[in-house]
Design a protein around this motif. Structure first.
Motif, PDB file in Angstrom:
ATOM      1  N   LEU A  22      39.817 -10.527 -21.343  1.00 34.28           N
ATOM      2  CA  LEU A  22      39.933 -11.556 -20.408  1.00 34.28           C
ATOM      3  C   LEU A  22      40.915 -10.822 -19.269  1.00 34.28           C
ATOM      4  O   LEU A  22      41.078 -10.793 -17.923  1.00 34.28           O
ATOM      5  N   LEU A  23      41.706  -9.246 -19.026  1.00 31.85           N
ATOM      6  CA  LEU A  23      42.125  -8.424 -18.526  1.00 31.85           C
ATOM      7  C   LEU A  23      40.879  -8.508 -16.928  1.00 31.85           C
ATOM      8  O   LEU A  23      40.721  -8.552 -15.690  1.00 31.85           O
ATOM      9  N   ALA A  24      39.508  -8.037 -17.650  1.00 34.35           N
ATOM     10  CA  ALA A  24      38.437  -7.684 -17.089  1.00 34.35           C
ATOM     11  C   ALA A  24      37.738  -8.992 -16.059  1.00 34.35           C
ATOM     12  O   ALA A  24      37.094  -8.584 -15.116  1.00 34.35           O
ATOM     13  N   LEU A  25      37.696 -10.009 -16.975  1.00 33.32           N
ATOM     14  CA  LEU A  25      37.380 -10.905 -16.330  1.00 33.32           C
ATOM     15  C   LEU A  25      38.397 -11.463 -14.948  1.00 33.32           C
ATOM     16  O   LEU A  25      37.469 -12.296 -13.425  1.00 33.32           O
ATOM     17  N   LYS A  26      40.018 -11.020 -14.927  1.00 30.43           N
ATOM     18  CA  LYS A  26      40.737 -11.285 -13.492  1.00 30.43           C
ATOM     19  C   LYS A  26      40.356 -12.881 -13.548  1.00 30.43           C
ATOM     20  O   LYS A  26      39.713 -13.046 -12.840  1.00 30.43           O
ATOM     21  N   PRO A  27      40.464 -13.763 -14.299  1.00 32.98           N
ATOM     22  CA  PRO A  27      41.152 -14.605 -13.912  1.00 32.98           C
ATOM     23  C   PRO A  27      41.583 -15.578 -13.079  1.00 32.98           C
ATOM     24  O   PRO A  27      42.766 -15.102 -12.996  1.00 32.98           O
ATOM     25  N   ASP A  28      41.811 -16.482 -12.346  1.00 29.69           N
ATOM     26  CA  ASP A  28      43.103 -16.863 -11.078  1.00 29.69           C
ATOM     27  C   ASP A  28      44.168 -18.017 -12.177  1.00 29.69           C
ATOM     28  O   ASP A  28      44.889 -17.515 -11.965  1.00 29.69           O
ATOM     29  N   VAL A  29      43.437 -18.120 -12.975  1.00 31.72           N
ATOM     30  CA  VAL A  29      44.256 -19.144 -13.753  1.00 31.72           C
ATOM     31  C   VAL A  29      44.306 -19.221 -15.364  1.00 31.72           C
ATOM     32  O   VAL A  29      42.490 -18.516 -15.804  1.00 31.72           O
ATOM     33  N   ILE A  30      45.286 -19.217 -16.854  1.00 25.75           N
ATOM     34  CA  ILE A  30      44.463 -18.865 -18.038  1.00 25.75           C
ATOM     35  C   ILE A  30      45.258 -20.432 -18.907  1.00 25.75           C
ATOM     36  O   ILE A  30      46.161 -20.588 -18.342  1.00 25.75           O
ATOM     37  N   TYR A  31      44.171 -21.511 -19.420  1.00 26.79           N
ATOM     38  CA  TYR A  31      44.598 -22.206 -20.301  1.00 26.79           C
ATOM     39  C   TYR A  31      44.942 -21.861 -21.696  1.00 26.79           C
ATOM     40  O   TYR A  31      44.145 -20.267 -22.069  1.00 26.79           O
ATOM     41  N   VAL A  32      46.365 -21.766 -22.068  1.00 25.08           N
ATOM     42  CA  VAL A  32      46.714 -21.674 -23.646  1.00 25.08           C
ATOM     43  C   VAL A  32      46.853 -22.912 -23.844  1.00 25.08           C
ATOM     44  O   VAL A  32      47.450 -23.821 -23.639  1.00 25.08           O
ATOM     45  N   ASP A  33      46.862 -23.156 -25.505  1.00 22.85           N
ATOM     46  CA  ASP A  33      47.181 -24.018 -26.001  1.00 22.85           C
ATOM     47  C   ASP A  33      48.290 -23.572 -27.522  1.00 22.85           C
ATOM     48  O   ASP A  33      48.319 -22.379 -27.729  1.00 22.85           O
ATOM     49  N   GLN A  34      49.682 -24.238 -26.982  1.00 27.81           N
ATOM     50  CA  GLN A  34      50.499 -23.984 -27.564  1.00 27.81           C
ATOM     51  C   GLN A  34      51.140 -23.440 -28.876  1.00 27.81           C
ATOM     52  O   GLN A  34      51.384 -22.159 -29.521  1.00 27.81           O
ATOM     53  N   GLN A  35      49.824 -24.436 -29.449  1.00 34.03           N
ATOM     54  CA  GLN A  35      50.080 -24.344 -30.517  1.00 34.03           C
ATOM     55  C   GLN A  35      49.532 -22.287 -31.552  1.00 34.03           C
ATOM     56  O   GLN A  35      49.962 -22.226 -32.450  1.00 34.03           O
ATOM     57  N   TYR A  36      48.604 -22.036 -30.307  1.00 30.40           N
ATOM     58  CA  TYR A  36      48.281 -20.360 -31.065  1.00 30.40           C
ATOM     59  C   TYR A  36      48.478 -19.146 -30.067  1.00 30.40           C
ATOM     60  O   TYR A  36      48.761 -17.943 -30.408  1.00 30.40           O
ATOM     61  N   GLY A  37      48.823 -19.623 -28.425  1.00 28.33           N
ATOM     62  CA  GLY A  37      49.373 -18.533 -27.925  1.00 28.33           C
ATOM     63  C   GLY A  37      51.382 -18.921 -26.939  1.00 28.33           C
ATOM     64  O   GLY A  37      51.629 -18.450 -25.740  1.00 28.33           O
ATOM     65  N   GLY A  38      51.896 -19.912 -28.185  1.00 33.58           N
ATOM     66  CA  GLY A  38      52.785 -19.894 -26.854  1.00 33.58           C
ATOM     67  C   GLY A  38      54.083 -18.815 -27.167  1.00 33.58           C
ATOM     68  O   GLY A  38      55.174 -18.961 -26.476  1.00 33.58           O
ATOM     69  N   LYS A  39      53.734 -18.017 -27.729  1.00 35.18           N
ATOM     70  CA  LYS A  39      53.873 -17.109 -28.456  1.00 35.18           C
ATOM     71  C   LYS A  39      54.432 -15.604 -27.482  1.00 35.18           C
ATOM     72  O   LYS A  39      55.126 -15.278 -27.828  1.00 35.18           O
ATOM     73  N   ASP A  40      52.514 -16.084 -26.742  1.00 38.39           N
ATOM     74  CA  ASP A  40      52.231 -15.088 -26.091  1.00 38.39           C
ATOM     75  C   ASP A  40      52.368 -14.692 -24.241  1.00 38.39           C
ATOM     76  O   ASP A  40      51.092 -14.378 -23.740  1.00 38.39           O
TER      77      ASP A  40
END
Length: 308
Positions: A103-121
């Motif tokens: 993920l870091l190597a991709l250098k994205p402009d934005v990251i989309y996250v599902d709260q169920q799995y990534g809400g705490k991170d």
């Protein structure tokens, strides 16, 4: 003469200032839009990394291919019904444990996250790029598609997709009614070790009982609304008294063997739906992909199946 020249120069100066001010205002507005959703001011789609297979497929429905995406948890790769659209997309592991290095190597402009799995991170993703969190348990895939459409400046495409989907549901409704009339419906899934009956909630409930307007079999609407399914024994299948049954059988040999055993049992053979030849085998994907594209492809599958 000097007075006239002075007036002309003053007017030119004011016009230049006005143009500069308007340009600056437009740039500020574009910057604010970019900050809100990761949009690029060039009009191109932003480089989006998606940490949800469903968000990925909502993006695909809008004609946007993410630069990176998580994969199906059981498959450990992209879902089969969209794999051909993701040949240029970097695999980022599973949603429960994304590959942070990739993920870091991709250098994205934005990251989309599902709260169920990534809400705490969220904090750790925010160190890489702007992060947008979606609660996929709220609303429907239409709401999620519209939200993404606004973020990437494709709101009209989202509305067009929804409109076409609605038109297709009407066609499929007619085809199904021609086969089973006003009969009741249930959907089950066979795994290597168990038999499940789907509830009214996603992934199966909305497309069957809301979009297509089918009548749930006895007891289906009484199943827990907090769960996608409940485990049952084949002995209770007659209690549902379904006129039609949609069946998802897992791809592994164990599930295929168990389904064969169920089919050969007197209980199964005595079911109203079986006797009327109203048992419809459907693939796990796209039917279990509760996204805009997944739902559209499930309708495509249903349209072909019931047009025969």
């Amino acid at each position: 003469m000097k007075k006239t020249l002075l007036i002309v120069l003053s007017m030119v100066f004011l016009l230049v200032l006005s143009a500069c001010g308007e340009k600056a205002s437009q740039q500020d507005k574009a910057a604010q839009q970019g900050a809100a959703g990761g949009e690029k001011t060039t009009g191109e789609a932003p480089r989006i990394a998606s940490l949800s297979i469903h968000l990925t497929n909502n993006l695909l429905a809008l004609g946007i291919t993410p630069v990176g995406s998580v994969v199906g948890g059981d498959l450990k790769t992209f879902l089969p019904h969209v794999a051909d659209r993701l040949t240029q997309t970097k695999q980022l592991g599973v949603a429960t444990d994304p590959d942070m290095e990739a993920l870091l190597a991709l250098k994205p402009d934005v990251i989309y996250v599902d709260q169920q799995y990534g809400g705490k991170d969220i904090a750790k993703y925010g160190k890489i790029a702007k992060t947008v969190v979606f609660n996929l348990d709220e609303g429907t895939w239409r709401d999620h598609l519209r939200e993404i459409g606004k973020l990437v400046n494709r709101g009209q495409q989202a509305e067009d997709f929804i409109k076409e989907y609605q038109a297709q549901t009407e066609r499929v409704k007619t085809l199904i009614h021609n086969k089973i009339g006003d009969g009741t419906v249930m959907a089950v899934r066979v795994t290597a070790k168990e038999l499940r009956v789907f509830s009214m909630r996603r992934p199966m409930g909305p497309i069957l009982f809301e979009d297509l307007g089918l009548k749930p079999a006895k007891g289906v609407d009484q199943l827990s609304k907090d769960k996608a399914y409940e485990l049952i024994s084949q002995e209770v299948l007659p209690d549902y008294d379904a006129d039609a049954i949609f069946v998802v059988v897992n791809r592994d040999d164990g599930a295929q063997k168990l389904y064969q055993q169920i089919q050969s049992s007197p209980i199964w053979q005595g079911l109203k739906a079986v006797k009327a030849n109203h048992v419809y085998a459907i693939p796990d994907q796209p039917w279990l992909d509760y996204s805009a594209l997944g739902s559209k492809m499930a309708l495509d599958d249903a349209e072909k199946m019931f047009a025969k």
